[in-house]
Design an enzyme around this catalytic site. Structure first.
Site, mmCIF file in Angstrom:
data_model
loop_
_atom_site.group_PDB
_atom_site.id
_atom_site.type_symbol
_atom_site.label_atom_id
_atom_site.label_comp_id
_atom_site.label_asym_id
_atom_site.label_seq_id
_atom_site.Cartn_x
_atom_site.Cartn_y
_atom_site.Cartn_z
ATOM 1 N N HIS A 11 1.237 4.291 6.861
ATOM 2 C CA HIS A 11 0.590 5.086 5.884
ATOM 3 C C HIS A 11 1.053 6.628 5.802
ATOM 4 C CE1 HIS A 11 -2.962 2.235 4.547
ATOM 5 N NE2 HIS A 11 -1.726 1.964 4.076
ATOM 6 N N ASP A 37 -7.912 6.417 4.669
ATOM 7 C CA ASP A 37 -7.994 5.243 5.487
ATOM 8 C C ASP A 37 -9.125 5.171 6.464
ATOM 9 O OD1 ASP A 37 -5.419 4.220 4.408
ATOM 10 O OD2 ASP A 37 -4.407 4.976 6.182
ATOM 11 N N SER A 69 0.752 -1.172 0.024
ATOM 12 C CA SER A 69 -0.034 -0.093 -0.081
ATOM 13 C C SER A 69 1.004 1.212 0.009
ATOM 14 C CB SER A 69 -1.042 -0.092 1.242
ATOM 15 O OG SER A 69 -0.318 0.181 2.572
#
Length: 185
Positions: free
Chosen positions: A102, A128, A62
């Site tokens: 992230h 998210d 990701s």
């Protein structure tokens, strides 16, 4: 030819049988010291970096192209440093055991000084919010495990392999334990 001879286990057991009790106790004690040293180093890193997990492995794609699956990240989490847009953070969400790596994409500051932020994986098409706990729209500082300060590419692949193939993990740990117990230096 027996299976034990094929893998060399017969000489291994012979080495253990030739050890006297004092040598065997010394080897077990050495193994315990190695494990204790590793734990002390980990706890020391926690104190120095301010993070509950100073080293993490990227488990998914990701964050590509910034980080790839298997990259080892070094984290810090000093309370006096403000979170900034663009920073790569590692956070834990209530109800999930595995931390997520992230990037911060939005910051929301309230008049009382509290800061909330939104994250997104570089390789993901949406933010998210779908990963957060039910009803949670923003992350706060208490959700942060650390901020990425450096990385080693693909060094964490061994961790991923050990988690995906538990028998591999037990084999590696068994080989290491046997080596430490039988190594006579």
């Amino acid at each position: 030819m027996s299976v034990l001879k094929a893998i060399g286990a017969d000489s291994l057991f012979g080495d253990v049988q030739r050890m006297d009790k004092r040598q065997f106790f010394y080897q077990v004690l050495s193994f315990g010291m190695i494990v204790s040293s590793a734990l002390m180093i980990w706890k020391g890193l926690m104190v120095v970096t301010g993070s509950e997990s100073p080293i993490v492995v990227v488990l998914s794609g990701s964050m590509e192209p910034a980080f790839h699956r298997g990259d080892l990240l070094f984290l810090t989490n000093y309370p006096e440093e403000p979170v900034r847009v663009g920073e790569i953070v590692v956070f834990k969400v209530e109800g999930r055991d595995i931390p997520i790596v992230h990037r911060v994409i939005k910051l929301h500051e309230k008049a009382d000084g509290t800061v909330k932020f939104l994250t997104k994986g570089d390789n993901n098409s949406v933010d998210d919010r779908g990963l957060y706990a039910p009803g949670q729209l923003w992350l706060t500082k208490k959700d942060i495990v650390g901020r990425a300060r450096g990385f080693l590419p693909y060094v964490g692949m061994i961790t991923i392999l050990m988690n995906e193939y538990p028998n591999f993990k037990y084999a590696i740990l068994g080989i290491l334990a046997i080596y430490v117990l039988l190594h006579r230096e």
